[in-house]
Design a protein around this motif. Sequence first.
Motif, mmCIF file in Angstrom:
data_model
loop_
_atom_site.group_PDB
_atom_site.id
_atom_site.type_symbol
_atom_site.label_atom_id
_atom_site.label_comp_id
_atom_site.label_asym_id
_atom_site.label_seq_id
_atom_site.Cartn_x
_atom_site.Cartn_y
_atom_site.Cartn_z
ATOM 1 N N LEU A 200 0.821 -1.198 0.000
ATOM 2 C CA LEU A 200 0.000 0.000 0.000
ATOM 3 C C LEU A 200 0.864 1.261 0.000
ATOM 4 O O LEU A 200 2.089 1.194 0.169
ATOM 5 C CB LEU A 200 -0.920 -0.003 1.213
ATOM 6 N N ALA A 201 0.220 2.391 -0.160
ATOM 7 C CA ALA A 201 0.938 3.666 -0.218
ATOM 8 C C ALA A 201 1.689 3.958 1.077
ATOM 9 O O ALA A 201 2.720 4.645 1.062
ATOM 10 C CB ALA A 201 -0.044 4.799 -0.532
ATOM 11 N N ASP A 202 1.194 3.432 2.202
ATOM 12 C CA ASP A 202 1.857 3.677 3.479
ATOM 13 C C ASP A 202 2.945 2.661 3.796
ATOM 14 O O ASP A 202 3.529 2.671 4.878
ATOM 15 C CB ASP A 202 0.838 3.711 4.622
ATOM 16 N N GLY A 203 3.232 1.757 2.831
ATOM 17 C CA GLY A 203 4.285 0.775 3.009
ATOM 18 C C GLY A 203 3.823 -0.551 3.572
ATOM 19 O O GLY A 203 4.570 -1.539 3.526
ATOM 20 N N LYS A 204 2.609 -0.609 4.105
ATOM 21 C CA LYS A 204 2.088 -1.867 4.631
ATOM 22 C C LYS A 204 1.698 -2.785 3.469
ATOM 23 O O LYS A 204 1.527 -2.327 2.338
ATOM 24 C CB LYS A 204 0.872 -1.596 5.521
ATOM 25 N N THR A 205 1.554 -4.069 3.742
ATOM 26 C CA THR A 205 1.152 -5.016 2.713
ATOM 27 C C THR A 205 -0.155 -5.695 3.095
ATOM 28 O O THR A 205 -0.545 -5.721 4.266
ATOM 29 C CB THR A 205 2.232 -6.089 2.470
ATOM 30 N N GLY A 206 -0.814 -6.235 2.100
ATOM 31 C CA GLY A 206 -2.067 -6.941 2.315
ATOM 32 C C GLY A 206 -2.532 -7.542 1.008
ATOM 33 O O GLY A 206 -1.777 -7.584 0.015
ATOM 34 N N TYR A 207 -3.768 -7.985 0.971
ATOM 35 C CA TYR A 207 -4.302 -8.654 -0.205
ATOM 36 C C TYR A 207 -5.607 -7.973 -0.639
ATOM 37 O O TYR A 207 -6.500 -7.745 0.183
ATOM 38 C CB TYR A 207 -4.554 -10.131 0.089
ATOM 39 N N ILE A 208 -5.681 -7.659 -1.926
ATOM 40 C CA ILE A 208 -6.836 -6.958 -2.491
ATOM 41 C C ILE A 208 -7.391 -7.760 -3.666
ATOM 42 O O ILE A 208 -6.627 -8.370 -4.432
ATOM 43 C CB ILE A 208 -6.437 -5.540 -2.946
ATOM 44 N N ALA A 209 -8.712 -7.743 -3.815
ATOM 45 C CA ALA A 209 -9.368 -8.480 -4.898
ATOM 46 C C ALA A 209 -8.805 -8.069 -6.256
ATOM 47 O O ALA A 209 -8.660 -6.877 -6.547
ATOM 48 C CB ALA A 209 -10.875 -8.236 -4.860
ATOM 49 N N ALA A 210 -8.495 -9.064 -7.077
ATOM 50 C CA ALA A 210 -7.884 -8.805 -8.383
ATOM 51 C C ALA A 210 -8.764 -7.950 -9.272
ATOM 52 O O ALA A 210 -8.257 -7.144 -10.068
ATOM 53 C CB ALA A 210 -7.573 -10.135 -9.074
ATOM 54 N N ASP A 211 -10.085 -8.105 -9.144
ATOM 55 C CA ASP A 211 -10.972 -7.339 -10.026
ATOM 56 C C ASP A 211 -11.139 -5.889 -9.584
ATOM 57 O O ASP A 211 -11.874 -5.131 -10.218
ATOM 58 C CB ASP A 211 -12.333 -8.029 -10.160
ATOM 59 N N ARG A 212 -10.435 -5.488 -8.521
ATOM 60 C CA ARG A 212 -10.440 -4.097 -8.110
ATOM 61 C C ARG A 212 -9.110 -3.417 -8.409
ATOM 62 O O ARG A 212 -8.850 -2.305 -7.953
ATOM 63 C CB ARG A 212 -10.745 -3.967 -6.614
ATOM 64 N N LEU A 213 -8.263 -4.074 -9.191
ATOM 65 C CA LEU A 213 -6.948 -3.536 -9.525
ATOM 66 C C LEU A 213 -6.858 -3.269 -11.024
ATOM 67 O O LEU A 213 -7.221 -4.120 -11.832
ATOM 68 C CB LEU A 213 -5.843 -4.510 -9.106
ATOM 69 N N ARG A 214 -6.347 -2.113 -11.375
ATOM 70 C CA ARG A 214 -6.185 -1.738 -12.781
ATOM 71 C C ARG A 214 -4.742 -1.307 -13.014
ATOM 72 O O ARG A 214 -4.221 -0.440 -12.311
ATOM 73 C CB ARG A 214 -7.130 -0.597 -13.147
ATOM 74 N N SER A 215 -4.104 -1.892 -14.005
ATOM 75 C CA SER A 215 -2.722 -1.548 -14.328
ATOM 76 C C SER A 215 -2.626 -0.124 -14.857
ATOM 77 O O SER A 215 -3.532 0.384 -15.524
ATOM 78 C CB SER A 215 -2.178 -2.525 -15.369
#
Length: 239
Positions: A200-215
Amino acid sequence: MIKLRVLATAIAAAATLGACSQENAPSEAIRDATDKVVEQAAGKQAPKLAKGPLAPRDDCGSIEGATQFRQTLSRAVKAKDVDALAALVAPDVKLDFGGGGGTPELRKRLAENDVLWAELAELVDLGCAASGDGGIVVPWLFEQDMGGRDPMVAMIVTGEDVPVHETIDPASPVTGTVSWDAVELVGGLMPRAALQHVKLADGKTGYIAADRLRSLLDYRLYASSRDGKWSITSFVAGD
């Protein structure tokens, strides 16, 4: 370099195969309201902007002819009307970075690949920016400064309050949310995963649904006025 068409297709496949939360699916009502949003951008009423640093904006309302062109484009895409769309395309429209182009080729691709209609439908909801040469580009995101992020790993979270999960399991605890912001893939794309590992922008990590990500290098559309007629001059993905 890996071409974005492969990347975009993989993300779509991941979203299809995975059990993504229904509450995160794009709303059909948003697409049905596209003409209204364009009219708002033209100054008929102030548009309500989504929250998030990279939420789509509309900077094209003051460009002569752009609003009417986008309304016509929206109707053609909504109806999947090949003839109506072809009438909005320049004869020498650019379709890829390998020399592919022209109205006949676009007609052929639309007939062979329904995914292109889905790409166009997504684009008309993602705002509009001035292209710098008197034309326009959608999505709005493509003309924004991404702070030197690597376009091969950077993604835009498309939505408000998108859940960030603790693990790759969609049922895992939600550790936070992200609204229209940039993230980076961690360890590359996982094609069969419904959720993607991101920083994430704050440096933390996690998992986000693929269909909510756009290259950052997903499909974009350029249009400009030639002899008083607005036409699509480029509809490409990749670099």
